[in-house]
Design a protein around this motif. Structure first.
Motif, short mmCIF file in Angstrom:
data_model
loop_
_atom_site.label_atom_id
_atom_site.label_comp_id
_atom_site.label_asym_id
_atom_site.label_seq_id
_atom_site.Cartn_x
_atom_site.Cartn_y
_atom_site.Cartn_z
N GLN A 1 0.84 -1.20 0.00
CA GLN A 1 0.00 0.00 0.00
C GLN A 1 0.87 1.25 0.00
N TRP A 2 1.94 1.23 0.80
CA TRP A 2 2.86 2.38 0.86
C TRP A 2 3.50 2.61 -0.50
N ASP B 1 12.57 9.64 2.66
CA ASP B 1 12.67 8.32 3.30
C ASP B 1 11.62 8.12 4.39
N PHE B 2 10.64 9.00 4.46
CA PHE B 2 9.58 8.88 5.48
C PHE B 2 8.81 7.58 5.25
N TYR B 3 8.52 6.87 6.34
CA TYR B 3 7.78 5.61 6.24
C TYR B 3 6.85 5.47 7.43
N LEU B 4 5.56 5.46 7.15
CA LEU B 4 4.56 5.31 8.20
C LEU B 4 3.48 4.38 7.68
N PRO B 5 3.73 3.07 7.72
CA PRO B 5 2.77 2.11 7.17
C PRO B 5 1.40 2.23 7.82
N GLY B 6 0.38 2.22 6.98
CA GLY B 6 -0.99 2.40 7.48
C GLY B 6 -1.51 3.80 7.29
N LEU B 7 -0.64 4.75 6.97
CA LEU B 7 -1.08 6.12 6.71
C LEU B 7 -2.04 6.12 5.54
N ASN B 8 -3.17 6.80 5.73
CA ASN B 8 -4.21 6.79 4.70
C ASN B 8 -5.10 8.00 4.90
N ASP B 9 -6.11 8.11 4.07
CA ASP B 9 -7.15 9.13 4.23
C ASP B 9 -7.58 9.16 5.70
N SER B 10 -7.56 10.33 6.31
CA SER B 10 -7.84 10.44 7.75
C SER B 10 -9.20 9.88 8.13
N LYS B 11 -10.16 9.95 7.20
CA LYS B 11 -11.51 9.45 7.51
C LYS B 11 -11.53 7.93 7.67
N LYS B 12 -10.52 7.26 7.14
CA LYS B 12 -10.47 5.80 7.22
C LYS B 12 -9.70 5.30 8.44
#
Length: 256
Positions: A55-56, A99-110
């Motif tokens: 996803q990332w 190099d930023f990596y934050l798995p799971g980051l998505n549309d805030s509403k989700k």
């Protein structure tokens, strides 16, 4: 493996950065059901991790393409609060390191509220720049919600304090912006930069609405964030408008 207790095996797994295929095979071959269950849990965790990594990869497509073309300093821009009957519209502009990596980051509403807030802290601590633009209900009534949204976005860009090479914006094209723009429909679910801005904007606005709830407790702003829920509409009918209601919006007009 048999000489190790299930607890010892679990502790061993927790210390591992990555569980190897050989180790997993040993777990599967163990005759104890508890060990087999540990193997299943490890495989599920690995699948979740791999899914988030994929996803990332998908959500950094635009960023990687822009950087490949020489656009290094990127700003993701998004807003929240177009639809509510009360409160401001809030936009955020966020520049993330390559190099930023934050798995799971998505549309805030989700994202669940607790996850949004935790992600917001990570974003703010690791971002190269963060700006927030806030446009009041009175200003929304004066110029309409679309123009107020654009105004909030421009304020957020200014507040970020950097000169971007390109801006990735959720669905909107901004006039008189002297930077390359990439409007992306549904961008908060397709670009990590826009998703980060979405999270910052929503957490900021939700906190504002929770503060307004203390001033106007009848409207439950801490729950509905100003949106036209049945509870909110009932309070409007009973108590009338507050100074933060958008008088030009259907549902509020009736109380004017």
């Amino acid at each position: 493996m048999a000489e190790m207790s299930i607890k010892e095996i679990r502790d061993q797994i927790e210390k591992m950065d990555e569980v190897s295929k050989d180790f997993l095979q040993w777990l599967h071959e163990d005759k104890r059901k508890g060990v087999n269950e540990l193997a299943r849990q490890v495989e599920q965790a690995q699948e979740r991790k791999a899914k988030l990594a994929r996803q990332w990869e998908e959500m950094t497509t635009f960023e990687r393409a822009l950087r490949a073309e020489g656009y290094i300093h990127l700003l993701g821009i998004d807003e929240v609060g177009r639809g509510p009957l009360a409160g401001p519209v809030v936009a955020a502009a966020v520049s993330l390191p390559a190099d930023f990596y934050l798995p799971g980051l998505n549309d805030s509403k989700k994202l669940p509220a607790a996850t949004r807030e935790a992600f917001c802290e990570v974003i703010k601590s690791q971002a190269l720049a963060v700006g927030v633009g806030i446009v009041s209900a009175d200003r929304i009534d004066e110029i309409n919600i679309l123009e107020a949204t654009k105004e909030a976005m421009k304020l957020a860009i200014k507040q970020a304090g950097i000169i971007p090479d390109a801006c990735l914006i959720d669905a909107v094209q901004l006039k008189d912006l002297p930077y390359k723009q990439l409007p992306i429909i549904g961008g908060d679910g397709k670009s990590v930069s826009i998703a980060a801005a979405s999270v910052v904007a929503k957490v900021t606005r939700d906190k504002m609405m929770s503060e307004y709830a203390k001033e106007y407790p009848q409207y439950s702003f801490e729950k509905n964030a100003g949106y036209g829920t049945a509870e909110h509409l009932s309070a409007l009918e009973r108590y009338g408008m507050t100074p933060i209601h958008r008088r030009s919006f259907t549902g509020v007009k009736a109380q004017a």
